[in-house]
Motif scaffolding. Structure first.
Motif, PDB file in Angstrom:
ATOM      1  N   THR A  72       0.877  -1.167   0.000  1.00  0.00           N
ATOM      2  CA  THR A  72       0.000   0.000   0.000  1.00  0.00           C
ATOM      3  C   THR A  72       0.914   1.215   0.000  1.00  0.00           C
ATOM      4  O   THR A  72       1.695   1.419   0.933  1.00  0.00           O
ATOM      5  N   LEU A  73       0.842   2.019  -1.042  1.00  0.00           N
ATOM      6  CA  LEU A  73       1.847   3.040  -1.316  1.00  0.00           C
ATOM      7  C   LEU A  73       1.235   4.429  -1.421  1.00  0.00           C
ATOM      8  O   LEU A  73       0.169   4.609  -2.024  1.00  0.00           O
ATOM      9  N   TRP A  74       1.924   5.415  -0.868  1.00  0.00           N
ATOM     10  CA  TRP A  74       1.567   6.799  -1.150  1.00  0.00           C
ATOM     11  C   TRP A  74       1.811   7.099  -2.629  1.00  0.00           C
ATOM     12  O   TRP A  74       2.826   6.699  -3.196  1.00  0.00           O
ATOM     13  N   VAL A  75       0.873   7.820  -3.246  1.00  0.00           N
ATOM     14  CA  VAL A  75       1.062   8.358  -4.594  1.00  0.00           C
ATOM     15  C   VAL A  75       0.775   9.859  -4.538  1.00  0.00           C
ATOM     16  O   VAL A  75       0.444  10.408  -3.490  1.00  0.00           O
ATOM     17  N   GLY A  76       0.920  10.526  -5.682  1.00  0.00           N
ATOM     18  CA  GLY A  76       0.975  11.977  -5.679  1.00  0.00           C
ATOM     19  C   GLY A  76      -0.330  12.722  -5.685  1.00  0.00           C
ATOM     20  O   GLY A  76      -0.501  13.662  -6.479  1.00  0.00           O
ATOM     21  N   LEU A  77      -1.264  12.353  -4.805  1.00  0.00           N
ATOM     22  CA  LEU A  77      -2.541  13.057  -4.761  1.00  0.00           C
ATOM     23  C   LEU A  77      -2.936  13.354  -3.328  1.00  0.00           C
ATOM     24  O   LEU A  77      -3.088  12.434  -2.510  1.00  0.00           O
ATOM     25  N   LYS A  78      -3.081  14.641  -3.029  1.00  0.00           N
ATOM     26  CA  LYS A  78      -3.601  15.117  -1.750  1.00  0.00           C
ATOM     27  C   LYS A  78      -4.872  15.898  -2.046  1.00  0.00           C
ATOM     28  O   LYS A  78      -4.850  16.851  -2.827  1.00  0.00           O
ATOM     29  N   VAL A  79      -5.977  15.466  -1.455  1.00  0.00           N
ATOM     30  CA  VAL A  79      -7.279  16.041  -1.795  1.00  0.00           C
ATOM     31  C   VAL A  79      -7.522  17.286  -0.952  1.00  0.00           C
ATOM     32  O   VAL A  79      -7.883  17.209   0.221  1.00  0.00           O
ATOM     33  N   THR A  80      -7.307  18.448  -1.553  1.00  0.00           N
ATOM     34  CA  THR A  80      -7.621  19.713  -0.892  1.00  0.00           C
ATOM     35  C   THR A  80      -8.943  20.289  -1.392  1.00  0.00           C
ATOM     36  O   THR A  80      -9.589  21.049  -0.684  1.00  0.00           O
ATOM     37  N   SER A  81      -9.314  19.907  -2.620  1.00  0.00           N
ATOM     38  CA  SER A  81     -10.594  20.333  -3.184  1.00  0.00           C
ATOM     39  C   SER A  81     -11.092  19.238  -4.110  1.00  0.00           C
ATOM     40  O   SER A  81     -10.515  19.033  -5.190  1.00  0.00           O
ATOM     41  N   PRO A  82     -12.148  18.522  -3.739  1.00  0.00           N
ATOM     42  CA  PRO A  82     -12.623  17.417  -4.579  1.00  0.00           C
ATOM     43  C   PRO A  82     -13.097  17.853  -5.954  1.00  0.00           C
ATOM     44  O   PRO A  82     -13.162  17.047  -6.882  1.00  0.00           O
ATOM     45  N   SER A  83     -13.411  19.129  -6.109  1.00  0.00           N
ATOM     46  CA  SER A  83     -13.886  19.616  -7.405  1.00  0.00           C
ATOM     47  C   SER A  83     -12.733  20.035  -8.315  1.00  0.00           C
ATOM     48  O   SER A  83     -12.950  20.335  -9.483  1.00  0.00           O
ATOM     49  N   ASN A  84     -11.522  20.057  -7.787  1.00  0.00           N
ATOM     50  CA  ASN A  84     -10.380  20.497  -8.596  1.00  0.00           C
ATOM     51  C   ASN A  84      -9.133  19.751  -8.139  1.00  0.00           C
ATOM     52  O   ASN A  84      -8.200  20.339  -7.599  1.00  0.00           O
ATOM     53  N   MET A  85      -9.101  18.439  -8.366  1.00  0.00           N
ATOM     54  CA  MET A  85      -7.988  17.623  -7.899  1.00  0.00           C
ATOM     55  C   MET A  85      -6.867  17.610  -8.930  1.00  0.00           C
ATOM     56  O   MET A  85      -7.121  17.439 -10.129  1.00  0.00           O
ATOM     57  N   THR A  86      -5.648  17.782  -8.467  1.00  0.00           N
ATOM     58  CA  THR A  86      -4.478  17.727  -9.332  1.00  0.00           C
ATOM     59  C   THR A  86      -3.408  16.850  -8.695  1.00  0.00           C
ATOM     60  O   THR A  86      -3.285  16.776  -7.473  1.00  0.00           O
ATOM     61  N   TRP A  87      -2.626  16.186  -9.547  1.00  0.00           N
ATOM     62  CA  TRP A  87      -1.520  15.378  -9.091  1.00  0.00           C
ATOM     63  C   TRP A  87      -0.345  16.247  -8.673  1.00  0.00           C
ATOM     64  O   TRP A  87      -0.304  17.440  -8.977  1.00  0.00           O
ATOM     65  N   ALA A  88       0.621  15.638  -8.024  1.00  0.00           N
ATOM     66  CA  ALA A  88       1.786  16.378  -7.553  1.00  0.00           C
ATOM     67  C   ALA A  88       2.576  17.004  -8.693  1.00  0.00           C
ATOM     68  O   ALA A  88       3.281  17.993  -8.502  1.00  0.00           O
ATOM     69  N   ASP A  89       2.461  16.429  -9.897  1.00  0.00           N
ATOM     70  CA  ASP A  89       3.170  16.998 -11.042  1.00  0.00           C
ATOM     71  C   ASP A  89       2.352  18.066 -11.755  1.00  0.00           C
ATOM     72  O   ASP A  89       2.769  18.584 -12.797  1.00  0.00           O
ATOM     73  N   GLY A  90       1.174  18.402 -11.215  1.00  0.00           N
ATOM     74  CA  GLY A  90       0.345  19.451 -11.779  1.00  0.00           C
ATOM     75  C   GLY A  90      -0.720  18.986 -12.748  1.00  0.00           C
ATOM     76  O   GLY A  90      -1.565  19.787 -13.177  1.00  0.00           O
ATOM     77  N   LYS A  91      -0.721  17.706 -13.109  1.00  0.00           N
ATOM     78  CA  LYS A  91      -1.735  17.197 -14.034  1.00  0.00           C
ATOM     79  C   LYS A  91      -3.087  17.077 -13.346  1.00  0.00           C
ATOM     80  O   LYS A  91      -3.167  16.712 -12.179  1.00  0.00           O
ATOM     81  N   LYS A  92      -4.142  17.357 -14.104  1.00  0.00           N
ATOM     82  CA  LYS A  92      -5.488  17.233 -13.579  1.00  0.00           C
ATOM     83  C   LYS A  92      -5.865  15.768 -13.438  1.00  0.00           C
ATOM     84  O   LYS A  92      -5.520  14.929 -14.271  1.00  0.00           O
ATOM     85  N   VAL A  93      -6.579  15.439 -12.368  1.00  0.00           N
ATOM     86  CA  VAL A  93      -7.050  14.075 -12.158  1.00  0.00           C
ATOM     87  C   VAL A  93      -8.257  13.835 -13.058  1.00  0.00           C
ATOM     88  O   VAL A  93      -9.309  14.461 -12.871  1.00  0.00           O
ATOM     89  N   ASP A  94      -8.131  12.950 -14.045  1.00  0.00           N
ATOM     90  CA  ASP A  94      -9.267  12.664 -14.931  1.00  0.00           C
ATOM     91  C   ASP A  94      -9.637  11.190 -14.937  1.00  0.00           C
ATOM     92  O   ASP A  94     -10.462  10.761 -15.739  1.00  0.00           O
ATOM     93  N   TRP A  95      -9.010  10.401 -14.064  1.00  0.00           N
ATOM     94  CA  TRP A  95      -9.367   8.992 -13.889  1.00  0.00           C
ATOM     95  C   TRP A  95      -9.143   8.636 -12.426  1.00  0.00           C
ATOM     96  O   TRP A  95      -8.140   9.053 -11.822  1.00  0.00           O
TER      97      TRP A  95
END
Length: 251
Positions: A72-95
């Motif tokens: 079970t691994l940490w990956v690059g997503l911290k949910v600060t706003s569920p309506s505008n989630m972005t990965w640590a590299d700045g890419k928008k979460v679309d899946w």
């Protein structure tokens, strides 16, 4: 610190540059860090390697890494706003691949972990939880990997002759998005497919006596070790390898 599992043995069939089967194919390298860290500490560790916590942008990505064991691994997503989630590299979460349905009335401010076994679910946790982590670092190759005596049943899109040149033809063709090749062990023929063993796992079978299965992949999986030096000679962790492919060769 957890002990590292042994990497599965892989056979290189052909190594290619990052242009690959289509002009958009780009090699990606992922590094499993077994140290138990908070999300913030894990992110800092990835940055120290020149990368970031991993972006998981599709359903086949984690399976293709083929890490042994249950992680079970940490990956690059911290949910600060569920309506505008972005990965640590700045890419928008679309899946997404949540385990259950997040409760966005209270699940804000949490961080995302990913399991390395099917169904590879995402779980929201306190960012202070101590977990291993998955980094994504620059570099990587695209190449074919081989599984002997295996086949994708009923998912072949083109049959071609000349088994000695099948892999090169798969790369060169523009008639279809060739992602895997089955080469007949006796007859001078091979079959192209737009599918892979990970995009259609139920169709992948072993024990196909007369076929060898070659899959194109741009995902590279490695482990982080701390018993060496970085390439520039500075003290610190190094990557065990940046070209350990992710799909095992089986006889």
């Amino acid at each position: 610190m957890k002990s590292l599992p042994m990497l599965t043995t892989i056979l290189f069939v052909m190594t290619s540059g990052c242009d690959g089967v289509t002009d958009e194919d780009i090699g990606r390298t992922f590094v499993l860090n077994s140290d138990d860290l908070t999300w913030g500490e894990a992110h800092a560790r990835c940055q120290a390697l020149g990368g970031h916590l991993a972006t998981i942008d599709g359903p086949t990505l984690v399976p293709e890494m083929e890490y042994e064991g249950k992680w079970t691994l940490w990956v690059g997503l911290k949910v600060t706003s569920p309506s505008n989630m972005t990965w640590a590299d700045g890419k928008k979460v679309d899946w997404t691949n949540w385990r259950g349905n997040p409760d966005w009335t209270k699940d804000v401010g949490l961080c995302v972990s990913v399991a390395t076994l099917s169904p590879y679910s995402w779980v929201l946790m306190s960012c202070n939880t101590l977990l291993p982590s998955l980094c994504e670092v620059p570099g990587g190759t695209c190449r074919f990997t081989l599984t002997h005596h295996a086949s994708l049943v009923s998912l072949n899109d083109k049959i071609v002759s000349g088994r000695d040149t099948c892999l090169q033809e798969c790369i060169a063709t523009r008639e279809l998005d060739c992602r895997s090749v089955e080469v007949h062990r006796v007859d001078d023929v091979c079959q192209f497919s737009t599918s892979t063993r990970w995009s259609n796992p139920s169709a992948f079978v072993r024990g196909a006596k007369n076929w060898d299965f070659h899959q194109w992949t741009c995902v590279n999986g490695t482990y982080l070790t701390d018993d060496g030096v970085t390439p520039n000679g500075a003290d610190g962790p190094v990557l065990q390898s940046t070209t350990v492919p992710s799909i095992p060769t089986t006889g």
